[in-house]
Design an enzyme around this catalytic site. Structure first.
Site, mmCIF file in Angstrom:
data_model
loop_
_atom_site.group_PDB
_atom_site.id
_atom_site.type_symbol
_atom_site.label_atom_id
_atom_site.label_comp_id
_atom_site.label_asym_id
_atom_site.label_seq_id
_atom_site.Cartn_x
_atom_site.Cartn_y
_atom_site.Cartn_z
ATOM 1 N N HIS A 42 -58.555 -60.782 -39.412
ATOM 2 C CA HIS A 42 -58.322 -60.976 -37.980
ATOM 3 C C HIS A 42 -58.958 -59.842 -37.166
ATOM 4 C CE1 HIS A 42 -55.725 -62.379 -34.551
ATOM 5 N NE2 HIS A 42 -55.928 -61.122 -34.162
ATOM 6 N N GLU A 43 -58.661 -58.606 -37.559
ATOM 7 C CA GLU A 43 -59.169 -57.466 -36.775
ATOM 8 C C GLU A 43 -60.682 -57.357 -36.874
ATOM 9 O OE1 GLU A 43 -57.000 -56.570 -34.793
ATOM 10 O OE2 GLU A 43 -55.360 -57.448 -35.938
ATOM 11 N N GLU A 94 -57.488 -54.116 -32.883
ATOM 12 C CA GLU A 94 -58.913 -54.209 -33.220
ATOM 13 C C GLU A 94 -59.814 -53.167 -32.574
ATOM 14 O OE1 GLU A 94 -57.218 -56.523 -31.341
ATOM 15 O OE2 GLU A 94 -58.439 -57.249 -29.689
ATOM 16 N N ASN A 95 -59.295 -52.020 -32.125
ATOM 17 C CA ASN A 95 -60.149 -50.997 -31.504
ATOM 18 C C ASN A 95 -61.509 -50.962 -32.214
ATOM 19 O OD1 ASN A 95 -57.646 -50.053 -30.251
ATOM 20 N ND2 ASN A 95 -57.201 -49.279 -32.298
ATOM 21 N N ALA A 150 -51.465 -55.189 -36.007
ATOM 22 C CA ALA A 150 -52.691 -54.398 -36.089
ATOM 23 C C ALA A 150 -53.406 -54.452 -34.743
ATOM 24 C CB ALA A 150 -53.602 -54.957 -37.173
ATOM 25 N N GLU A 179 -57.940 -64.038 -28.925
ATOM 26 C CA GLU A 179 -56.921 -64.187 -29.966
ATOM 27 C C GLU A 179 -56.963 -65.522 -30.695
ATOM 28 O OE1 GLU A 179 -55.701 -61.775 -31.092
ATOM 29 O OE2 GLU A 179 -55.697 -60.251 -29.528
HETATM 30 ZN ZN ZN Z 1 -55.906 -60.223 -32.327
#
Ligand code: ZN
Length: 1123
Positions: A519-520, A487-488, A485, A542
């Site tokens: 996470h995103e 994260e924009n 995935a 991260e």
């Molecule tokens: Zn990440």
């Protein structure tokens, strides 16, 4: 299979294009006459690259045109006729208007091996003037143009160092004004390595940049200068989903920091044109520009000085193909229920691919605001980071969506998607509109993700006490996606399996989807709001996001029991971190390849594990207060490590009275009153930066040796390193927050070990000590005898005296200590015996994680008897828990995940009760044409048994092609790869690369899974070697996909012969084709370690198994043949 033709050059032995298929679609940039009008060329070479625009050929190329074309044969040695320039200029003088940018055409191989002929129809946007019939256009393209990926042949790389495309001739015989049959000959010749542009080497030597056409490129570093900074981008982009290319124009508002005449920014594989400097009150001034493809930079050259403090605006037009890879502005596709293939244009910019979608200052510290407009057809929708505020109708029926201006953010977070997707929406308690998008066929699989996103965004809003700053958050399932995935900001993107959930999804799917969303969304704060200054500190993004997954899901979804899965991250990180090829969490990087290599277990998992250690050390409340302070102080800015450490220091002196629900005063007073608790707040001298620098600035991790003499506990530390060169462990020192419990007390005791050796004193003598309680620390522990023996006795008599994390930790440590010669193998195996009574997921999977690789190493040495004995031992050891498994979906998530795992293991190991049930279920399922409902968690074992026969395999493969359910598909795919049928495995690999039935995004998974199969590991290795260049091109040099494939395919090799083979292949690569990748060093080290391990421990293992397997060595009769 499509027919393939091999082409080799008669000039050298170098294959020009490798094996190529006729009728492959090829894209080639074509110079545009109409731009030339503005600034006529002096010579074709001199200005072509900068000044030529492009025309378009229609997209409906017809192979039948082949017979119409007459091949214009020409050898490379023939000089270009003098008249060419005149012809060229004459033709160029005639303007062609229109908005098309490039053409795609079919191509094949002409009789001469060095010539590729291409043909198609050139459609001119407007009729050419009747008085000047267009009958011949000869185009001479320079090498630079072709080298800069302007010729894109799927699966092939025209490599500058090896191939020179000397000439391109286009011959057009006009038949009518609109459609002109066209033939192009691309004459290729092999050449000596280019003496052109060189990048600064890793050794620091620099050679001057040379731009195209020998003009001096005014900047010689990979990082951009700080002379101008972007403030605002106004970007209009039009992806054409029919021709699969895009065009755009960007206006960048700049502030000048130092007087300059050049603006250096990024651009990669874009055709740039019409570059203007817009000065308030004056006419637009054309800017000359130079490109430097090797550094992906563009220099805009101004005749006048841009003065310090001044604000300017530049405009650039650009165009390119939608990328065939998984990054930049790329095309994705899916098959609709009608069978029709539909395209999606989507972005993936992290880390360095925004520059492949529009020219920009593509470094994380150049934050700016973005206003985006997207042009689309009425049948599509467009989405971007911000909400849409209006739609404007354009001539020709196209629509332009205008999006609100973004907050200040880095280029790698910009995103836009054009698709025909549908969406579902809900609003969070904090008023943020959440929408989940998927293809129309899959929209009904989005409910779970929508609920999870609402819940988790609300959690973070409260936890960080900083409101999510955007009015909306979209989550989109993209049919082709490389990582999990992205994260924009405001528009997170996912692979379908990471977002779509159905009743048939398994417990691990649910866990996976929840974690990836967590996470995103954590990134919306860690990464998006506060961003690392540069990629060397990627872990600040991260490591935090990985860590926050566990914090948030533990609170929002306690039933998922995520803490059963955290340690696995630390074990994985320690595996790469125990090699001398590892790197510090914070590591200098410069090139895009080096940056991509940062996306590894060290940044993610080690980052998360050392944060977990710090939280445990500081207490969760103090840690939370510190990170909120960090996020508030640095909102919309960029940070380095030390900013985080400062924010976590002296939390009780913070001005904030209440932060994130933690009442400072109460919490700090409370701390002072509890002398037995964590001591950070009473100790003014506690230097968090000094502690954490030892974990982030040096690679590896410590091994703490504990020796107990009465009440005295002697401690020492050294680097844990798998090597036969002990000198490599010298010079490392960590500040280790030690914790321990004893046979006398479960209260966690703490001790900060700052020196090489130290001593602590117990209140009384104890029977046993267990250090690294719950494995909150990122270190390994060795207990000098009788330490290990007392712990083994404890596990055998009363294993529940220790928590499951502690049990998993002991299993891991004792086996890992065998590798470095601290513990004999029989002691580790002795410890594993207690597993016959173990019921918890973490210790069971960790036990399998240590034991299974032992027979995997033997598999590669053809030691079938011993191998079967080992397999038999493991099945026997776990028999109680295997036999306890029900063939249902009942139980907690951990129980369900464990069931799926154990049944797969038992069936693959031919455990009769498992095979019988699985076969029965598979046959019933098959008889009902797959319409029987199987419990999800057992279906992997059922499918795997089914995939052992050719009929079963074919049935599953056919089901795979037709199933709309992402989760079922992923289990079928795994089952197909565990089959013993070599021809089927080979087919699976080839189909994954082809990307029709199986998506190429799944190739890394399929390849690794096949390589773990004893019948497939050789196929996997041959496949990796044979397709190396195509894989590098598709997944990106330095990407974690490539690293996973390299390590995954070879990490169980255990012979000198295999090591040589691996070295031979990787040794034959050049720097450009990946010879310097870190994963290659890792795999060499791993194989060397495997060889050492097997050579040293095999006799002992044989003895031990002879004593401990019930059937004994001679009467061994169950064959643990893999299915
Ligand atoms: Zn990440």
């Amino acid at each position: 299979m499509r027919p393939r033709t091999r082409v080799t050059s008669n000039m050298t032995d170098v294959p020009l294009l490798g094996s190529i298929a006729p009728w492959t679609q090829l894209s080639l940039w074509f110079p545009s006459p109409y731009l030339v009008e503005k600034e006529p060329l002096s010579t074709p070479e001199g200005g072509m690259y900068q000044e030529w625009g492009y025309v378009s050929l229609a997209s409906d190329m017809r192979p039948s045109l082949m017979s119409n074309g007459s091949v214009y044969t020409r050898t490379p040695a023939t000089p270009i006729p003098a008249s060419v320039d005149e012809n060229l200029m004459e033709t160029m003088g005639r303007p062609l208007s229109g908005s098309c940018q490039f053409f795609s055409m079919y191509w094949t191989v002409a009789s001469s091996p060095a010539v590729v002929a291409m043909w198609g129809t050139l459609t001119l946007p407007t009729p050419s003037s009747p008085e000047k019939p267009l009958d011949l256009l000869v185009v001479h393209l320079s090498q630079e143009i072709l080298n800069d990926a302007l010729v894109q042949v799927p699966g092939h790389i025209l490599h500058p160092a090896r191939h020179r495309a000397a000439l391109v001739y286009a011959i057009m015989t006009q038949q009518d004004a609109h459609a002109v049959p066209l033939l192009i000959l691309l004459v290729l010749e092999a050449c000596a390595p280019s003496l052109g542009a060189q990048l600064p080497g890793r050794d620091g030597t620099k050679t001057p940049h040379v731009a195209a056409h020998d003009q001096h490129f005014p900047w010689d570093r990979m990082r951009l200068p700080q002379t101008v900074v972007p403030l605002h981008y106004n970007l209009t982009i039009h992806p054409n989903l029919n021709t699969l290319h895009f065009t755009g124009v960007v206006h960048i508002e700049l502030e000048v920091v130092e007087d300059t005449t050049t603006i250096i920014l990024h651009s990669s594989e874009l055709l740039i044109s019409n570059v203007l400097l817009l000065v308030p009150g004056g006419p637009p001034r054309p800017l000359r520009f130079l490109e430097h493809p090797a550094s992906e930079q563009l220099a805009l050259l101004s005749d006048q000085v841009l003065t310090k403090g001044g604000r300017y605006e530049v405009q650039l037009e650009f165009a390119a193909n939608l990328s065939d890879s998984f990054h930049g502005f790329y095309k994705s596709s899916y098959r609709a229920n009608s069978g029709e293939i539909r395209y999606v244009a989507s972005t993936q910019f992290e880390a360095t691919s925004a520059r492949a979608a529009f020219p920009c200052f593509d470094e994380p510290a150049f934050k700016a605001n973005f206003t985006i407009q997207i042009i689309r057809e009425a049948r599509h929708i467009a989405i971007s980071n911000m909400p849409k505020i209006s739609t404007v109708e354009l001539a020709g029926g196209l629509l332009k969506d205008c999006f609100d201006t973004s907050v200040r953010m880095s280029t790698y977070l910009v995103a836009f998607i054009v698709s025909d997707f549908l969406s579902v929406s809900q609003t969070t308690q904090h008023g943020v509109k959440i929408s989940v998008y998927a293809s129309p066929e899959k929209i009904h699989q989005t409910t779970y993700a929508l609920d999870a996103a609402v819940k988790l965004l609300d959690f973070y809003d409260d936890f960080f006490a900083i409101p999510y700053p955007l009015p909306k958050q979209d989550l989109v399932a993209i049919p082709d996606f490389q990582s999990g995935a992205m994260e924009n900001w405001g528009l997170t993107t996912y692979r379908e399996a990471g977002l779509l959930f159905q009743p048939k999804s398994s417990a691990s799917d649910k866990l996976g989807i929840t974690m990836v969303i967590a996470h995103e969304l954590a990134h919306q704060w860690f990464g998006n709001l506060v961003t690392m200054e540069w990629w060397n500190d990627l872990w600040l993004n991260e490591g935090f996001a990985k860590f926050m997954e566990f914090v948030s899901v533990d609170v929002a979804y306690p039933e998922l029991q995520v803490n059963d899965f955290f340690l696995d991250k630390c074990f994985n990180a320690m595996e790469v971190d125990s090699l001398s090829s590892s790197h510090p969490v914070s590591t200098p990087v410069e090139t895009p390849t080096q940056i991509r290599e940062m996306f590894d277990d060290v940044s993610y998992s080690k980052g998360a594990c050392i944060l977990n250690m710090l939280r445990d050390f500081l207490t969760p409340d103090a840690f939370k207060t510190g990170i909120i302070r960090y996020l508030r102080r640095y909102s919309y800015q960029n940070t380095v490590n030390s900013h985080l450490w400062q924010s976590l220091t002296n939390v009780c002196q913070s001005d904030e009275f209440e932060v994130g629900g933690v009442k400072q005063r109460d919490f700090c007073l409370e701390g002072k009153l509890q002398p037995g608790g964590s001591k950070w707040y009473t100790d003014d001298g506690l230097d968090i930066r000094a502690i954490m620098d030892t974990w982030t600035l040096q690679e590896g991790f410590p091994l703490v040796t504990v020796e107990v003499k009465g009440r005295e506990v002697r401690l020492s530390q050294e680097r844990y390193l798998k090597t036969d060169d002990p000198s490599l462990t010298e010079g490392f020192l960590w500040q280790i927050p030690l914790t321990y419990i004893t046979s006398r007390s479960n209260a966690i005791q703490r001790f900060l070990l700052k020196t090489k050796t130290d001593v602590l004193y117990l209140d009384e003598e104890v029977e046993w000590l267990k250090f690294n309680v719950n494995m909150s620390g990122y270190y390994m522990v060795h207990y000098q005898q009788p330490g290990w023996s007392s712990l083994i006795r404890l596990l055998q008599s009363n294993h529940e005296a220790l928590g499951s994390n502690d049990r998993g930790n002991l299993i891991n440590n004792v086996f890992q200590l065998v590798s470095v010669g601290k513990v004999e193998l029989d002691m580790a195996l002795e410890l594993s015996l207690y597993l016959s009574r173990e019921m918890e997921i973490l210790p069971v999977t960790q036990g399998l994680g240590e034991l299974v690789p032992l027979y995997k190493l033997m598999e590669k040495r053809d030691m079938e008897t011993l191998e079967n004995q080992m397999k038999g031992y493991i099945v026997e050891l776990l028999q109680t828990i295997i036999n306890k498994q029900q063939w249902t979906d009942a139980g907690s998530v951990s129980e369900r995940v464990l069931r799926s795992y154990l049944l797969l293991f038992a069936c693959v190991r031919n455990h009769p009760p498992c095979v019988e049930t699985a076969s029965r279920l598979f046959n019933s399922w098959k008889d009902l044409d797959g319409n029987m409902s199987l419990p999800s968690d057992v279906s992997l074992a059922v499918f795997t048994i089914g995939a052992q026969t050719p009929e079963g395999w074919d049935f599953l493969y056919e089901k795979y092609g037709r199933s709309p359910d992402t989760s079922v598909k992923s289990r079928i795919k795994t089952a197909l790869s565990i089959s013993p049928l070599k021809d089927k495995l080979q087919l699976l690999l080839e189909e994954s690369l082809r990307g029709d039935v199986l998506k190429t995004q799944d190739l890394p998974h399929v390849l690794i899974s096949v390589s773990k199969n004893r019948h497939g590991y050789k196929l996997a290795w041959n496949f990796l070697r044979a397709n190396w260049h195509a894989l590098i091109k598709k997944f990106g040099e330095g990407s974690s996909s490539i690293a996973r494939m390299v390590n995954g395919v070879t990490d169980q090799y255990s012979t000198v012969h295999m090591l040589k083979e691996v070295q031979e292949f990787f040794g034959s690569l050049t720097k450009e084709t990946g010879s310097e990748l870190r994963c290659i060093q890792q795999t060499y080290e791993t194989i060397e370690e495997n060889i050492r391990w097997v050579d040293k421990h095999l006799p002992l293992l044989q003895d031990w198994l002879d004593k401990h397997t019930s059937s004994g060595p001679k009467t061994q009769n169950t064959r643990h043949e893999d299915l």
